[in-house]
Design a protein around this motif. Structure first.
Motif, short mmCIF file in Angstrom:
data_model
loop_
_atom_site.label_atom_id
_atom_site.label_comp_id
_atom_site.label_asym_id
_atom_site.label_seq_id
_atom_site.Cartn_x
_atom_site.Cartn_y
_atom_site.Cartn_z
N GLY A 7 -14.71 59.21 -60.57
CA GLY A 7 -15.03 57.79 -60.78
C GLY A 7 -15.17 57.45 -62.25
N ASN A 8 -15.80 58.35 -63.00
CA ASN A 8 -15.92 58.13 -64.45
C ASN A 8 -14.56 58.17 -65.13
N SER A 48 -11.11 55.19 -68.22
CA SER A 48 -9.73 54.97 -68.65
C SER A 48 -9.31 53.51 -68.42
N LYS A 49 -9.77 52.90 -67.34
CA LYS A 49 -9.46 51.49 -67.09
C LYS A 49 -10.15 50.60 -68.11
N PHE A 106 -9.81 47.06 -72.71
CA PHE A 106 -10.29 46.72 -74.05
C PHE A 106 -9.15 46.71 -75.05
N ASN A 107 -8.32 47.76 -75.01
CA ASN A 107 -7.20 47.83 -75.95
C ASN A 107 -6.21 46.68 -75.73
N GLU A 108 -5.99 46.30 -74.48
CA GLU A 108 -5.10 45.17 -74.19
C GLU A 108 -5.68 43.87 -74.76
N PHE A 109 -6.98 43.67 -74.58
CA PHE A 109 -7.65 42.49 -75.12
C PHE A 109 -7.56 42.46 -76.64
N VAL A 110 -7.80 43.59 -77.27
CA VAL A 110 -7.77 43.66 -78.74
C VAL A 110 -6.35 43.37 -79.25
N THR A 131 -8.72 56.97 -75.24
CA THR A 131 -9.43 57.52 -74.08
C THR A 131 -9.71 59.00 -74.32
N PRO A 132 -10.95 59.44 -74.16
CA PRO A 132 -11.28 60.87 -74.34
C PRO A 132 -10.85 61.70 -73.13
#
Length: 125
Positions: A36-37, A42-43, A48-52, A64-65
């Protein structure tokens, strides 16, 4: 001394089966949470990256780590297999001790990796 006397027979008692079952359920829960984490983080990073990118702040993108998230998923199954291999020929009390130690180790590593993942992300800051 004959080989039959030197080697302890493999005996699966009801108590050992219960210990294995309880440990399997506990470690399956940890694995479920780790999956789940992995999906959630990752989502979130992707969103966030798409928004930025959409708003022209490409320098704020974060990665993503993956290594930590995948290790987080693999810890519990690996610990169960290791504890089972170590305790196969042990008596019930020692089997319980081995699996409690495995559960403690999994918990410590799992929470440490979660803390690491949350400290490396720059989402919203």
């Amino acid at each position: 001394m004959s080989a039959a006397v030197a080697e302890r027979p493999r005996t699966v008692t009801v108590g050992k089966a219960v210990v294995w079952g309880v440990a399997a359920v506990c470690l399956a829960y940890v694995t479920w949470q780790a999956v789940g984490n992995l999906v959630g983080v990752s989502k979130s990073v992707s969103d966030f990256n798409e928004f930025v990118r959409k708003n022209g702040g490409t320098g704020l993108e974060t990665s993503t780590p993956w290594v930590a998230l995948v290790l987080d998923v693999l810890i519990a199954p690996a610990a169960f297999v290791a504890a089972w291999l170590v305790s196969r020929r042990m008596d019930l009390v020692r089997t319980v001790v081995v699996f409690v130690a495995a559960l403690c180790a999994v918990s410590a590593l799992w929470f440490t990796l979660l803390q690491y993942v949350s400290s490396t992300l720059r989402i919203g800051s």
